[in-house]
Design a protein around this motif. Structure first.
Motif, short mmCIF file in Angstrom:
data_model
loop_
_atom_site.label_atom_id
_atom_site.label_comp_id
_atom_site.label_asym_id
_atom_site.label_seq_id
_atom_site.Cartn_x
_atom_site.Cartn_y
_atom_site.Cartn_z
N LEU A 1 0.81 -1.22 0.00
CA LEU A 1 0.00 0.00 0.00
C LEU A 1 0.84 1.27 0.00
CD1 LEU A 1 -2.92 1.02 0.05
CD2 LEU A 1 -2.81 1.00 2.55
N GLU A 2 1.88 1.32 0.81
CA GLU A 2 2.69 2.55 0.93
C GLU A 2 3.42 2.89 -0.36
OE1 GLU A 2 6.83 1.55 2.93
OE2 GLU A 2 5.17 0.67 4.09
N HIS A 3 3.55 1.93 -1.27
CA HIS A 3 4.26 2.18 -2.53
C HIS A 3 3.32 2.64 -3.65
CE1 HIS A 3 7.74 0.35 -0.69
NE2 HIS A 3 7.05 -0.75 -0.45
N LEU A 4 2.01 2.72 -3.37
CA LEU A 4 1.04 3.04 -4.41
C LEU A 4 0.83 4.53 -4.60
CD1 LEU A 4 -1.65 0.27 -3.72
CD2 LEU A 4 0.24 0.23 -5.36
N ASP A 5 1.59 5.35 -3.85
CA ASP A 5 1.51 6.80 -4.02
C ASP A 5 2.05 7.25 -5.37
OD1 ASP A 5 0.21 7.76 -1.79
OD2 ASP A 5 2.01 7.76 -0.56
N SER A 6 2.89 6.42 -5.97
CA SER A 6 3.54 6.81 -7.22
C SER A 6 2.65 6.64 -8.43
CB SER A 6 4.83 6.00 -7.42
OG SER A 6 4.54 4.61 -7.47
N LEU A 7 1.47 6.00 -8.26
CA LEU A 7 0.54 5.79 -9.35
C LEU A 7 -0.71 6.63 -9.14
CD1 LEU A 7 0.55 1.89 -9.72
CD2 LEU A 7 1.44 3.52 -11.39
N THR A 8 -1.31 7.09 -10.25
CA THR A 8 -2.59 7.77 -10.18
C THR A 8 -3.67 6.87 -10.77
OG1 THR A 8 -2.39 8.83 -12.35
CG2 THR A 8 -1.51 10.03 -10.42
N VAL A 9 -4.92 7.14 -10.41
CA VAL A 9 -6.04 6.36 -10.93
C VAL A 9 -6.06 6.39 -12.45
CG1 VAL A 9 -8.56 6.31 -11.08
CG2 VAL A 9 -7.44 6.68 -8.86
N GLU A 10 -5.72 7.53 -13.04
CA GLU A 10 -5.76 7.68 -14.49
C GLU A 10 -4.85 6.69 -15.20
OE1 GLU A 10 -5.58 11.24 -17.84
OE2 GLU A 10 -4.74 11.58 -15.85
N GLN A 11 -3.76 6.29 -14.55
CA GLN A 11 -2.79 5.41 -15.19
C GLN A 11 -3.26 3.96 -15.30
OE1 GLN A 11 0.42 6.82 -12.40
NE2 GLN A 11 1.66 6.84 -14.26
N GLN B 1 -11.41 10.00 -8.48
CA GLN B 1 -11.16 10.80 -9.68
C GLN B 1 -9.79 10.49 -10.26
OE1 GLN B 1 -11.97 14.82 -8.29
NE2 GLN B 1 -14.11 14.64 -8.86
N LEU B 2 -9.60 10.90 -11.49
CA LEU B 2 -8.41 10.49 -12.25
C LEU B 2 -7.10 10.92 -11.60
CD1 LEU B 2 -9.62 11.25 -15.88
CD2 LEU B 2 -9.48 9.03 -14.74
N ASP B 3 -7.09 12.09 -10.93
CA ASP B 3 -5.83 12.58 -10.37
C ASP B 3 -5.55 12.08 -8.96
OD1 ASP B 3 -7.83 13.94 -9.12
OD2 ASP B 3 -6.95 15.95 -9.37
N GLU B 4 -6.44 11.27 -8.41
CA GLU B 4 -6.20 10.74 -7.07
C GLU B 4 -5.16 9.63 -7.12
OE1 GLU B 4 -8.86 9.85 -3.19
OE2 GLU B 4 -9.54 8.84 -5.00
N THR B 5 -4.37 9.50 -6.04
CA THR B 5 -3.37 8.44 -6.02
C THR B 5 -4.06 7.09 -5.87
OG1 THR B 5 -3.05 8.43 -3.62
CG2 THR B 5 -1.71 9.99 -4.92
N VAL B 6 -3.42 6.07 -6.40
CA VAL B 6 -3.97 4.73 -6.27
C VAL B 6 -4.01 4.31 -4.80
CG1 VAL B 6 -3.55 2.29 -6.83
CG2 VAL B 6 -3.27 4.04 -8.59
N ARG B 7 -3.04 4.78 -4.03
CA ARG B 7 -3.04 4.46 -2.60
C ARG B 7 -4.32 4.97 -1.93
NH1 ARG B 7 1.56 5.67 2.06
NH2 ARG B 7 0.24 5.04 3.83
N THR C 1 -15.14 9.14 -11.70
CA THR C 1 -15.96 10.21 -12.27
C THR C 1 -15.06 11.38 -12.66
OG1 THR C 1 -16.34 11.17 -10.07
CG2 THR C 1 -17.96 9.57 -10.87
N PRO C 2 -15.50 12.18 -13.64
CA PRO C 2 -14.73 13.36 -14.03
C PRO C 2 -14.64 14.36 -12.87
CG PRO C 2 -16.41 12.83 -15.67
CD PRO C 2 -16.71 12.01 -14.46
N GLU C 3 -13.60 15.16 -12.88
CA GLU C 3 -13.39 16.14 -11.82
C GLU C 3 -14.52 17.16 -11.76
OE1 GLU C 3 -9.98 19.34 -10.32
OE2 GLU C 3 -9.70 18.15 -12.14
N ASP C 4 -15.10 17.49 -12.92
CA ASP C 4 -16.10 18.55 -12.97
C ASP C 4 -17.54 18.05 -12.84
OD1 ASP C 4 -16.05 17.22 -15.34
OD2 ASP C 4 -16.24 19.00 -16.61
N ASP C 5 -17.75 16.72 -12.73
CA ASP C 5 -19.11 16.22 -12.60
C ASP C 5 -19.09 14.80 -12.04
OD1 ASP C 5 -21.77 15.61 -12.77
OD2 ASP C 5 -22.03 16.35 -14.81
N ASP C 6 -19.33 14.67 -10.72
CA ASP C 6 -19.27 13.36 -10.09
C ASP C 6 -20.55 12.55 -10.30
OD1 ASP C 6 -21.06 14.66 -8.48
OD2 ASP C 6 -19.88 14.52 -6.64
N ARG C 7 -21.43 13.02 -11.19
CA ARG C 7 -22.64 12.27 -11.52
C ARG C 7 -22.44 11.38 -12.74
NH1 ARG C 7 -26.81 16.83 -12.69
NH2 ARG C 7 -24.99 17.48 -13.93
#
Length: 380
Positions: free
Chosen positions: A116-126, A214-220, A237-243
């Protein structure tokens, strides 16, 4: 890191002669990721919640009829190799052996907790999955079950008539709901009660509101939220619309990312590799590489090929669904298809993938042309 540092000797075990009703009760009471099945004390395989979604399976059926194989892991195996084995085996749990004897189990959760502690290097988008299957909130529970089985998936984002996200229905939700309601009925013929359950709207079964990322959140951060809520995935969900449903990220997506290789050849992962018949891993890789050369400036980082077996057969050969997904520096491109046998299914999916690749190239060419035209107009 050896898997012995992660695996556990504490696991749920049932004899192959046990009935499905007992397995359903175990999943409801203990919520394991899978149950190890043994026969006369010897390892036979595993059983998961997804297998219990078959509506025609009665509680008195012996679980040996549902038992599936899972990759056998040695205590000294590397965690990256084990992660790949779980992904390619299409399972969330695998037995761990020592000197040929069953020693313990390793699960998707145990591996993710350890890294878990190593997952900061990845983002959801990846690593997330785009273009996911959804279901309308007024669809029936029976339709949800069929869609989960048809696509070999474990979760469906639920949308309203305007296409906005209202919840999520998962295999766990369905099994828990069905078990709870069947237990309320009296002994005797339950077929009528089962039909009524299948006709209920998904709205009555889904988890709401849906937990999102959201896409820019870390995988961790995303995985920590999964652990906190005991979820196996989140809706993206997109940053501008969580619906709006933009995709999903699951624990399996994270596990797949952990097993990416740095080889010079294209890294191809195959889920349910046991379904390959006349195909080989190398022939699949070579076939996909032929397509990736048509990407031009796009760099293909990873390819995932997933096979899913349907019940239908033709002269003994099962109907197979194949999905191919490429992750590139320009986004994701996918293709899917069905055929009798893995080779036919793969070829149909490959042709669809190639058409989608060429379509992406065409869009890019149009954009480049438009950009050149605008620059020339600006010079006038």
């Amino acid at each position: 890191m050896d898997i012995a540092d992660i695996a556990t000797t504490d696991f749920t075990e049932l004899d192959a002669a046990s009935n499905v009703g007992k397995a359903r009760s175990v999943f409801e009471d203990e919520n394991p990721k899978g149950i190890i099945v043994t026969k006369s004390g010897e390892y036979e395989g595993v059983i998961t919640q997804k297998q219990l979604l078959r509506s025609h399976i009665e509680d008195h059926t012996k679980i040996e009829t549902l038992t599936k194989s899972a990759p056998k892991v040695d205590r000294t195996d590397d965690v990256r190799d084990v992660a790949r084995s779980l992904v390619e085996g299409g399972t969330k749990v695998a037995p761990v052996f020592e000197s040929g004897s069953l020693w313990g189990v390793v699960s998707e959760d145990l591996i993710l907790e350890a890294v878990l502690e190593h997952l900061d290097s990845l983002t959801v988008e990846q690593i997330y999955t785009e273009n996911v299957i959804t279901i309308d909130e007024d669809a029936t529970l029976g339709q949800a079950i069929n869609r989960l089985r048809e696509h070999g998936i474990s979760r469906l984002p639920v949308v309203d008539e305007d296409g906005f996200l209202t919840g999520v229905v998962t295999t766990h939700d369905v099994v828990e709901f069905a078990t709870r309601n069947v237990q309320k009925t009296t002994r005797g013929d339950r077929s009528g009660e089962g039909d009524r359950l299948l006709d209920l709207p998904v709205y009555d079964v889904m988890s709401s509101p849906a937990t999102t990322t959201q896409l820019d959140e870390t995988v961790r951060a995303a995985v920590e939220r999964m652990f906190e809520n005991d979820y196996s995935g989140l809706v993206v969900t997109p940053e501008d619309d969580d619906r709006v449903v933009g995709g999903v990220i699951t624990k399996t997506d994270v596990l797949r990312a952990l097993s990416y290789t740095e080889e010079e050849v294209l890294d191809v992962q195959i889920t349910n590799v046991n379904l390959l018949d006349t195909l080989s891993r190398e022939s699949i890789r070579s076939s996909i590489e032929e397509i990736t050369e048509k990407y031009g400036k796009m760099q293909v980082r990873h390819a995932h090929v997933r096979f899913h077996e349907h019940k239908e057969r033709l002269r003994g050969t099962p109907l197979i669904q194949c999905k191919i997904r490429l992750r590139t520096n320009r986004g994701q491109v996918a293709g899917s298809g069905e055929g009798y046998g893995a080779e036919q299914a793969f070829n149909v999916a490959r042709d669809k993938l190639e058409r989608n690749v060429l379509e992406v190239k065409g869009v890019e060419s149009d954009r480049e042309y438009q950009g050149q035209l605008l620059r020339k107009l600006g010079e006038l």
